[in-house]
Design a protein around this motif. Structure first.
Motif, PDB file in Angstrom:
ATOM      1  N   GLY A   1       3.540   5.801  -3.290  1.00  0.00           N
ATOM      2  CA  GLY A   1       5.134   6.251  -3.065  1.00  0.00           C
ATOM      3  C   GLY A   1       5.803   6.938  -1.794  1.00  0.00           C
ATOM      4  O   GLY A   1       6.092   7.627  -2.063  1.00  0.00           O
ATOM      5  N   LEU A   2       5.412   6.201  -1.032  1.00  0.00           N
ATOM      6  CA  LEU A   2       6.057   6.906   0.259  1.00  0.00           C
ATOM      7  C   LEU A   2       6.799   5.381   0.671  1.00  0.00           C
ATOM      8  O   LEU A   2       6.068   4.168   0.220  1.00  0.00           O
ATOM      9  N   THR A   3       7.733   5.235   1.140  1.00  0.00           N
ATOM     10  CA  THR A   3       8.370   3.937   2.074  1.00  0.00           C
ATOM     11  C   THR A   3       7.528   3.684   3.682  1.00  0.00           C
ATOM     12  O   THR A   3       6.212   4.572   3.966  1.00  0.00           O
ATOM     13  N   PRO A   4       8.311   2.834   3.692  1.00  0.00           N
ATOM     14  CA  PRO A   4       6.665   1.593   4.371  1.00  0.00           C
ATOM     15  C   PRO A   4       6.867   2.629   5.954  1.00  0.00           C
ATOM     16  O   PRO A   4       5.216   3.124   7.037  1.00  0.00           O
ATOM     17  N   ASN A   5       7.427   3.048   6.405  1.00  0.00           N
ATOM     18  CA  ASN A   5       7.930   3.621   7.913  1.00  0.00           C
ATOM     19  C   ASN A   5       7.403   5.339   7.774  1.00  0.00           C
ATOM     20  O   ASN A   5       6.234   5.631   8.643  1.00  0.00           O
ATOM     21  N   TRP A   6       7.602   5.552   6.558  1.00  0.00           N
ATOM     22  CA  TRP A   6       7.151   7.601   6.825  1.00  0.00           C
ATOM     23  C   TRP A   6       6.012   7.025   6.612  1.00  0.00           C
ATOM     24  O   TRP A   6       4.627   8.106   7.209  1.00  0.00           O
ATOM     25  N   PHE A   7       5.091   5.972   5.662  1.00  0.00           N
ATOM     26  CA  PHE A   7       4.227   5.663   5.112  1.00  0.00           C
ATOM     27  C   PHE A   7       2.911   5.578   6.586  1.00  0.00           C
ATOM     28  O   PHE A   7       2.418   6.302   7.192  1.00  0.00           O
ATOM     29  N   GLY A   8       3.691   4.543   7.272  1.00  0.00           N
ATOM     30  CA  GLY A   8       3.227   3.848   8.823  1.00  0.00           C
ATOM     31  C   GLY A   8       2.800   5.455   9.943  1.00  0.00           C
ATOM     32  O   GLY A   8       1.568   5.418  10.461  1.00  0.00           O
ATOM     33  N   GLU A   9       4.420   6.706   9.615  1.00  0.00           N
ATOM     34  CA  GLU A   9       3.788   7.659  10.422  1.00  0.00           C
ATOM     35  C   GLU A   9       2.886   8.924  10.266  1.00  0.00           C
ATOM     36  O   GLU A   9       2.004   9.288  10.552  1.00  0.00           O
ATOM     37  N   GLN A  10       2.049   9.106   8.666  1.00  0.00           N
ATOM     38  CA  GLN A  10       1.609   9.557   8.373  1.00  0.00           C
ATOM     39  C   GLN A  10       0.661   9.052   8.544  1.00  0.00           C
ATOM     40  O   GLN A  10      -0.429  10.318   9.364  1.00  0.00           O
ATOM     41  N   PHE A  11      -0.053   7.822   8.453  1.00  0.00           N
ATOM     42  CA  PHE A  11      -1.523   7.304   8.197  1.00  0.00           C
ATOM     43  C   PHE A  11      -1.429   7.778  10.104  1.00  0.00           C
ATOM     44  O   PHE A  11      -2.791   7.988   9.712  1.00  0.00           O
TER      45      PHE A  11
ATOM     46  N   LEU B   1       0.316  -1.208   0.062  1.00  0.00           N
ATOM     47  CA  LEU B   1       0.016  -0.208  -0.206  1.00  0.00           C
ATOM     48  C   LEU B   1       0.815   0.543  -0.089  1.00  0.00           C
ATOM     49  O   LEU B   1       0.748   1.994  -0.521  1.00  0.00           O
ATOM     50  N   ALA B   2       2.165   1.494   0.844  1.00  0.00           N
ATOM     51  CA  ALA B   2       2.751   1.980   0.861  1.00  0.00           C
ATOM     52  C   ALA B   2       3.875   3.100  -0.772  1.00  0.00           C
ATOM     53  O   ALA B   2       3.397   4.076  -1.283  1.00  0.00           O
ATOM     54  N   ALA B   3       4.097   1.119  -1.604  1.00  0.00           N
ATOM     55  CA  ALA B   3       4.893   1.486  -2.351  1.00  0.00           C
ATOM     56  C   ALA B   3       3.431   2.395  -3.465  1.00  0.00           C
ATOM     57  O   ALA B   3       3.526   3.161  -4.984  1.00  0.00           O
ATOM     58  N   THR B   4       2.238   1.958  -3.404  1.00  0.00           N
ATOM     59  CA  THR B   4       0.969   2.483  -4.704  1.00  0.00           C
ATOM     60  C   THR B   4       1.031   3.813  -3.863  1.00  0.00           C
ATOM     61  O   THR B   4       0.140   4.431  -5.374  1.00  0.00           O
TER      62      THR B   4
END
Length: 280
Positions: free
Chosen positions: A202-212, A197-200
Motif C-alpha cells: 500500500g505504498l508508492t514505490p519512491n516512498w516505499f524505497g525510502e522507508q525500507f 512489492l510497494a503496491a502490495t
C-alpha cells in the motif's frame, strides 16, 4: 589468559591476523569476531567457514583449530563466567538466543552466528572499546569492560533470537515495511519487482524505497540479493549439488551474475567458498 587481561578481570581482547591455529582447547569461553577476510574454524570436528561479520563461539573444552587466507583479521574475546556477578551471569545464560551458546551442558550448540551489517559494526565498536579500556586501564575500567562485555553478549543474544544465524532479519514490528520484509523472506527465490512489492503493502514505490532503506539500511534489491546470497552460503556449506543448481534454488537464473554478486557480498567466489569447507 594472555593478551590484555589485567589481574582480577577474567577477560582478554586480542586482535590477530594469524593464518592458522593448531588444534587445542581451553577452560574459558572464546568469542571470535571476524573483521575481514575468510577462513575455516574446525570446532568439535565440524568445519565452520568464516567471513567478515561472523562470530564464532568456543565453550570451555571445545576442541578447535582454524586456518585462513591472507588478509584475514579477527578479534578474540576470551572470558570466564567469573567476569560477572552470579546473578548477572545466570540472567545472561537464560536469555533466549544466548543460552544455547553459553550453556556448557547442551550437546548441540550453534557455534557460528552471521551478524547483520549494523550488528557487525556494533560488535566491532564494542571490541575496540574493550581493547582500549584494557590497554589504558584508567579509573573504572573494570566496570566499563564488564558493561561493554554485557552489551556484546546481549547483542549476540538478540541477533540469535531475531534471525537465528542469518545476517538478515525481519525486524519485529508492525506496518507495511514489516509486511514487505515478511514477503521477501518468504518469496526471495521468486522474481520480485519493487513496484509490485510497494503496491502490495500500500505504498508508492519512491516512498516505499525510502522507508525500507531507513528501516533496514539497505535498498530493497540489495536486501533481496543479500537474502539470496545468505541462503546460497548456507547451502554451499551443507549441500554437495553443483553450484549452478544451488544458484537456481535461491533465485538466480544467471550463474555469472550469481558469482559476481556472491563475491561482492562475501569477498570470494562460490567455488572458493565451497573449497573452504571441502579442504577440512
Amino acid at each position: 589468559m594472555g593478551g590484555h587481561s589485567p589481574p582480577g578481570l577474567p577477560v582478554a581482547v586480542i586482535e590477530s591476523s594469524a593464518l592458522q591455529g593448531t588444534e587445542h582447547c581451553h577452560d574459558f569461553y572464546e568469542l571470535v569476531f571476524i573483521r575481514s577476510g575468510c577462513g575455516v574454524n574446525l570446532i568439535e570436528g565440524r568445519p565452520y567457514p568464516m567471513l567478515g561479520g561472523d562470530v564464532l563461539l568456543m565453550r570451555p573444552d571445545d576442541v578447535h583449530s582454524f586456518r585462513s587466507e591472507p588478509g584475514f583479521s579477527l578479534v578474540n574475546v576470551i572470558f570466564t563466567a567469573e567476569l560477572f556477578a552470579p546473578r548477572d551471569w545466570a540472567e545472561l545464560i537464560a536469555l533466549p538466543g544466548l543460552n544455547r551458546f553459553l550453556d556448557t551442558v547442551q550437546a548441540e550448540v550453534p557455534h557460528k552466528l552471521a551478524l547483520a551489517p549494523d550488528d557487525a559494526r556494533t560488535a566491532d565498536r564494542l571490541c575496540r572499546l574493550m581493547l582500549e579500556e584494557l590497554t589504558r586501564k584508567q579509573a573504572g575500567f573494570h566496570a566499563q569492560v564488564r558493561a561493554q562485555m554485557t552489551e556484546f553478549l546481549v547483542l549476540l543474544a538478540r541477533a540469535q533470537a531475531a534471525y537465528g544465524g542469518s545476517a538478515l532479519h525481519s525486524l519485529p514490528a508492525s506496518g507495511p515495511i514489516t509486511e514487505a520484509l515478511a514477503i521477501l523472506h518468504r518469496d526471495f527465490r521468486s522474481q520480485i519487482r519493487v513496484a509490485d512489492l510497494a503496491a502490495t503493502v500500500g505504498l508508492t514505490p519512491n516512498w516505499f524505497g525510502e522507508q525500507f532503506r531507513q528501516r533496514t539500511g539497505l535498498g530493497v534489491l540489495d536486501y533481496l540479493a543479500r537474502l539470496r546470497v545468505e541462503e546460497a552460503r548456507r547451502l554451499i556449506e551443507t549441500d554437495r549439488r553443483p553450484l549452478l543448481d544451488l544458484a537456481l534454488d535461491v533465485g538466480f537464473s544467471d550463474p555469472g551474475y550469481f558469482t559476481r554478486l556472491f563475491r561482492r557480498i562475501t569477498g570470494m567466489t562460490p567455488r572458493a567458498y565451497r573449497a573452504l569447507v571441502r579442504t577440512e
